[in-house]
Design a protein around this motif. Sequence first.
Motif, PDB file in Angstrom:
ATOM      1  N   ASP A   1       0.867  -1.174   0.000  1.00 45.08           N
ATOM      2  CA  ASP A   1       0.000   0.000   0.000  1.00 45.08           C
ATOM      3  C   ASP A   1       0.904   1.225   0.000  1.00 45.08           C
ATOM      4  O   ASP A   1       1.432   1.632   1.028  1.00 45.08           O
ATOM      5  N   PHE A   2       1.076   1.844  -1.166  1.00 48.93           N
ATOM      6  CA  PHE A   2       2.036   2.929  -1.294  1.00 48.93           C
ATOM      7  C   PHE A   2       1.453   4.305  -0.977  1.00 48.93           C
ATOM      8  O   PHE A   2       2.208   5.241  -0.735  1.00 48.93           O
ATOM      9  N   ASN A   3       0.130   4.437  -0.986  1.00 51.90           N
ATOM     10  CA  ASN A   3      -0.453   5.756  -0.713  1.00 51.90           C
ATOM     11  C   ASN A   3      -1.307   5.791   0.544  1.00 51.90           C
ATOM     12  O   ASN A   3      -2.029   6.764   0.779  1.00 51.90           O
TER      13      ASN A   3
ATOM     14  N   ASP B   1      -1.520  -1.795  -3.859  1.00 51.60           N
ATOM     15  CA  ASP B   1      -0.937  -1.217  -5.065  1.00 51.60           C
ATOM     16  C   ASP B   1       0.143  -2.157  -5.595  1.00 51.60           C
ATOM     17  O   ASP B   1       0.456  -3.178  -4.982  1.00 51.60           O
TER      18      ASP B   1
ATOM     19  N   ILE C   1       4.920   2.160 -10.947  1.00 48.06           N
ATOM     20  CA  ILE C   1       3.928   2.099  -9.871  1.00 48.06           C
ATOM     21  C   ILE C   1       2.518   2.141 -10.454  1.00 48.06           C
ATOM     22  O   ILE C   1       2.215   2.980 -11.313  1.00 48.06           O
TER      23      ILE C   1
ATOM     24  N   ILE D   1      -1.347   2.375  -8.823  1.00 50.08           N
ATOM     25  CA  ILE D   1      -2.122   2.600  -7.597  1.00 50.08           C
ATOM     26  C   ILE D   1      -3.507   1.969  -7.778  1.00 50.08           C
ATOM     27  O   ILE D   1      -4.229   2.270  -8.727  1.00 50.08           O
TER      28      ILE D   1
ATOM     29  N   GLY E   1       2.057   7.719  -2.602  1.00 49.93           N
ATOM     30  CA  GLY E   1       2.228   7.041  -3.878  1.00 49.93           C
ATOM     31  C   GLY E   1       3.442   7.480  -4.653  1.00 49.93           C
ATOM     32  O   GLY E   1       3.729   6.934  -5.718  1.00 49.93           O
TER      33      GLY E   1
END
Length: 452
Positions: free
Chosen positions: A185-187, A193, A205, A207, A261
């Motif tokens: 979970d990048f954001n 993600d 990347i 999302i 993100g």
Amino acid sequence: MNSKLLLFSLLACITGANAQVCFEPKTDYPVGINTSSLCHADFDGDGNIDIAAANKTGTVSILLGNGLGGLGAATDFTVGYLPNSICSADFNGDSIADLATTNLGPWNVSVIFGDGAGGFGSGSTFGANTPYTIASADFNGDGSADLAVGTQYNVLIALGNGGGGFGTATSFGIGHAYISITTADFNGDGIVDLAMAGSSNMVWILIGDGNGGFGPVTGFAVGDTPESVVSGDFNGDGDADLAVANRFSNNVSILLGNGAGGFAAATNFPAGYYPISLISEDFDSDGNTDLAVADAGSDSVSILAGDGLGSFAIAGVYAVDSFPNSITSADFNGDGKMDLALATVYTNNDTGKVDILLNCTATGIIQLPLSSSQLMIYPNPNNGLFTVEMSASEETVEKVEFYNMVGEKVYSASLLRLQISYEIDFSTKPEGMYFAKIYAGGKIYREKILIQ
């Protein structure tokens, strides 16, 4: 002195200066021909970690762990020809680990179903044009395992129906080649993600939207010829970061995530020759995330110790067999420390091997079975609702962690000293075996939990 010997001489000096990291010499286990990829899970339900190795002749070798760090003889099961990536998840909802492979021969993905005793039966397939890499997660939040496949041209998302089948794959990130893929979970929105190492010396990347879809692909520059990407929190800020192994620049790129993100510009740290696979874990139990890198050109694995601030230094190098091309990590002998497994192969059409390196780092942390303490987990087995309870005389409990059968952390919580009884709700999680770690008074207590 040739370049490979010079590398080992330098690393030997570094190792001596960083003796806190230790791995025992490798132990070899034969598998199939031209082994290309590894994953691990508990395939026979005995609570021990097993290995699955994809062989390019069209088979997967299963090696069952004995819980002491050893592996049994390989048993082979058929998938598609030229499998080059493998992952494990429960695809048909029976709480047993299954397998999925990307196959460059027929250009498809094979899914084979575990029988719970270490065997695998027929499953399903779906097409994928030039598939390179595969990962599994729940991309649409329905509780079923889905698949993400990185190809020469795009990322394919195939949503699982919970019964072992998959819907028509949807394409994202068109226009780039993706060699390695990882999920996180990048954001910070609680949705899975994707990050992919691939073409143009970039990490890409995607999302997720929580419904199985993904937004536009964005890229961040890394080193020369990125081959493998993993995620972890390398600077302790709670945001997911990335590490990328770059084959021809002989280094690892670290990209620190901003929690929204995006990523800062890469910082590069030396590895061995031709690093092509890596894994992130805390190998020295100091609370910081480290990296283990398979160096195909120097027939070695390098340990890069993290400082918890986003920087890394080589803390050890260990010889393995020829051309290590895939690496994974798990606790193979039940001592609470993360060990290593690597896929190696000598030449074309030669028998591959799995090399196991057991972690011998002196952590100062005592690993004990739960039965040796005044802590309890009950009921066990249970239906997903259970209690962690400590006596009033027990040492302070810092936290509890739970891992599923493929080694993924599925729950973590800090406990207060005044909480004598702590209820945990796993009722929404799949049935099966879980592994508990309870940190108390400088010790780690371990226990198996069965949800049925």
